[in-house]
Design a protein around this motif. Structure first.
Motif: not given
Length: 283
Positions: A152-166
């Motif tokens: 779902g949408e949560s998986e795509k958003i989680a990928i963006i968070i993981l890539g952007s946060l660090p």
């Protein structure tokens, strides 16, 4: 005698022309010299015109087959066809995914990056962890996130968070550290306490750089969402590109890529203007 004089005068003329050319180049190509806004716009438009001319030359001139690179006219035709058949919804869902994931990452990264950049004990605790995670490709977590979260949408958003946060945390911390130490020392000399040094000296000086960091990392976030949409998605620009690839519709692939570039250019321009408006004193 007259021939030698003529040759000398011709040599002098050529030499003066070369000197003039060199002087013009030296006037234009000056490191860090500001360019007038009008000239910047003209040069930017010229760059896109040249790209369009090159694209037209290699496609209409049959230098590259249309099976590999579509013509500008066929790409524009594909664009109008896609927009009339629901491509707007794919564009909007991709924008939603990027902005939601990036905004969540920014809410966490902004205070954490400031603390990591300002205080060495906090940096010693967090920085090695974020440096470790930063080198893990976000795309490598897609199968794991699908298993944990679903498609779902949560998986795509989680990928963006993981890539952007660090990236955000480490780059914001670096912006904080780049504040001139002499400004901090002068503020202490004038009797400012440690809390006011952070809020009244370090942050105002580093905010324009932090804004540039946000602009750069947001561009990277678009690459994460497209990779996420290529796996386990049923909508979005990345999904449209994958569908076009399966049916060998190269013009539709080009449309997806160009739309991403146009959106990115618009967002980048808005953030650049916002930076200049909010922090006009820094420009």
């Amino acid at each position: 005698m007259t021939d030698s004089k003529a040759e000398n005068s011709e040599y002098i003329t050529k030499g003066s022309v070369k000197l003039k050319k060199k002087s013009v180049l030296r006037k234009i190509l000056v490191p860090q010299k500001e360019v007038a806004r009008k000239n910047r716009i003209i040069l930017g438009i010229l760059a896109f015109v040249l790209i369009l001319l090159f694209w037209s030359w290699i496609t209409y001139g049959k230098i590259v087959g249309t099976m590999f690179v579509p013509t500008p006219s066929s790409t524009f035709s594909a664009l109008t066809n896609m927009l009339s058949t629901g491509f707007w919804s794919d564009i909007s869902i991709t924008i939603y995914r990027v902005m939601t994931g990036f905004f969540i990452a920014l809410i966490v990264a902004l205070p954490l990056g400031i603390l990591v950049g300002a205080y060495q004990p906090i940096a010693a605790f967090f920085e090695p962890v974020f440096s470790f995670v930063r080198y893990m490709p976000a795309s490598a977590f897609i199968p794991l996130f699908i298993f944990w979260i679903g498609i779902g949408e949560s998986e795509k958003i989680a990928i963006i968070i993981l890539g952007s946060l660090p990236q955000l945390v480490l780059m914001i911390a670096n912006d904080i550290r780049n504040v001139d130490q002499s400004l901090i020392e002068v503020s202490y000399t004038l009797g400012t306490n440690t809390l006011n040094v952070l809020w009244k000296v370090i942050l105002p000086k580093s905010l324009p750089d932090i804004m540039n960091t946000i602009r750069i990392v947001l561009g990277w976030a678009w690459t994460y969402v497209i990779v996420a949409e290529l796996v386990g998605a049923s909508s979005g620009i990345g999904f449209s590109i994958l569908q076009a690839e399966r049916t060998f519709q190269i013009d539709r692939i080009f449309v997806g890529i160009l739309i991403l570039g146009i959106i990115g250019l618009i967002v980048d321009t808005v953030l650049t203007l916002l930076n200049k408006i909010l922090f006009a004193w820094n420009f």
